[in-house]
Design a protein around this motif. Structure first.
Motif, PDB file in Angstrom:
ATOM      1  N   LYS A   1      55.424 -52.999   5.289  1.00  0.00           N
ATOM      2  CA  LYS A   1      55.862 -54.375   5.534  1.00  0.00           C
ATOM      3  C   LYS A   1      56.748 -54.371   6.767  1.00  0.00           C
ATOM      4  CE  LYS A   1      56.810 -57.215   2.185  1.00  0.00           C
ATOM      5  NZ  LYS A   1      57.442 -57.837   1.017  1.00  0.00           N
ATOM      6  N   CYS A   2      56.597 -55.406   7.572  1.00  0.00           N
ATOM      7  CA  CYS A   2      57.429 -55.571   8.748  1.00  0.00           C
ATOM      8  C   CYS A   2      58.856 -55.868   8.285  1.00  0.00           C
ATOM      9  CB  CYS A   2      56.899 -56.706   9.615  1.00  0.00           C
ATOM     10  SG  CYS A   2      57.913 -57.042  11.061  1.00  0.00           S
TER      11      CYS A   2
ATOM     12  N   THR B   1      59.777 -59.668   9.699  1.00  0.00           N
ATOM     13  CA  THR B   1      59.113 -60.855   9.176  1.00  0.00           C
ATOM     14  C   THR B   1      58.776 -60.746   7.694  1.00  0.00           C
ATOM     15  OG1 THR B   1      56.925 -60.008   9.745  1.00  0.00           O
ATOM     16  CG2 THR B   1      58.061 -61.363  11.402  1.00  0.00           C
ATOM     17  N   ASN B   2      58.859 -59.557   7.131  1.00  0.00           N
ATOM     18  CA  ASN B   2      58.539 -59.286   5.729  1.00  0.00           C
ATOM     19  C   ASN B   2      57.053 -59.489   5.431  1.00  0.00           C
ATOM     20  OD1 ASN B   2      59.747 -58.176   3.532  1.00  0.00           O
ATOM     21  ND2 ASN B   2      60.179 -60.116   2.544  1.00  0.00           N
ATOM     22  N   ARG B   3      56.208 -59.470   6.462  1.00  0.00           N
ATOM     23  CA  ARG B   3      54.764 -59.573   6.285  1.00  0.00           C
ATOM     24  C   ARG B   3      54.164 -58.173   6.201  1.00  0.00           C
ATOM     25  NH1 ARG B   3      52.662 -63.332  11.103  1.00  0.00           N
ATOM     26  NH2 ARG B   3      54.574 -64.490  11.376  1.00  0.00           N
TER      27      ARG B   3
ATOM     28  N   GLN C   1      48.968 -54.773   8.810  1.00  0.00           N
ATOM     29  CA  GLN C   1      47.586 -54.414   8.524  1.00  0.00           C
ATOM     30  C   GLN C   1      47.219 -53.106   9.207  1.00  0.00           C
ATOM     31  OE1 GLN C   1      44.844 -57.558   8.966  1.00  0.00           O
ATOM     32  NE2 GLN C   1      46.128 -59.022   7.865  1.00  0.00           N
TER      33      GLN C   1
ATOM     34  N   CYS D   1      56.087 -55.095  13.198  1.00  0.00           N
ATOM     35  CA  CYS D   1      54.676 -55.404  13.423  1.00  0.00           C
ATOM     36  C   CYS D   1      54.436 -55.674  14.913  1.00  0.00           C
ATOM     37  CB  CYS D   1      54.242 -56.584  12.576  1.00  0.00           C
ATOM     38  SG  CYS D   1      55.084 -58.126  12.929  1.00  0.00           S
TER      39      CYS D   1
END
Length: 94
Positions: free
Chosen positions: A27-28, A31-33, A36, A66
């Protein structure tokens, strides 16, 4: 059916024989995304912890950024913000 038996053989196991995942996404930190697998612009940075004399203590903090954050030019600001939050203890799980 041979294809069913072939699929069961493709499991990843550790030394104890426990089945483990083949891929664990990151996870970034900014950004908490999820980052991939095809995000080739992403980086993972280990920030070393040092004592008062500047000697490495053996501990480190891992930060993942990311490619989107890096491409937008916000990587430096995000890393500074994440480290400041870590120092204040604002990050969850720290």
């Amino acid at each position: 059916d041979r294809s069913c038996s072939r699929v069961s053989l493709l499991k990843m196991q550790n030394a104890e024989g426990t089945t483990v995942d083949l891929y664990i996404p990151r996870k970034c930190s900014a950004t908490n995304r999820l980052i991939q697998a095809k995000d080739h612009g992403s980086v993972q940075i280990n920030i070393a912890h040092v004592d008062a004399n500047g000697t490495y203590t053996g501990a480190y903090t891992t930060v993942a950024l990311c490619g989107f954050i890096r491409q937008s030019g916000a990587g430096d600001a995000a890393l500074t913000r994440i480290w400041d939050e870590k120092q204040r203890g604002d990050l969850k799980g720290q």
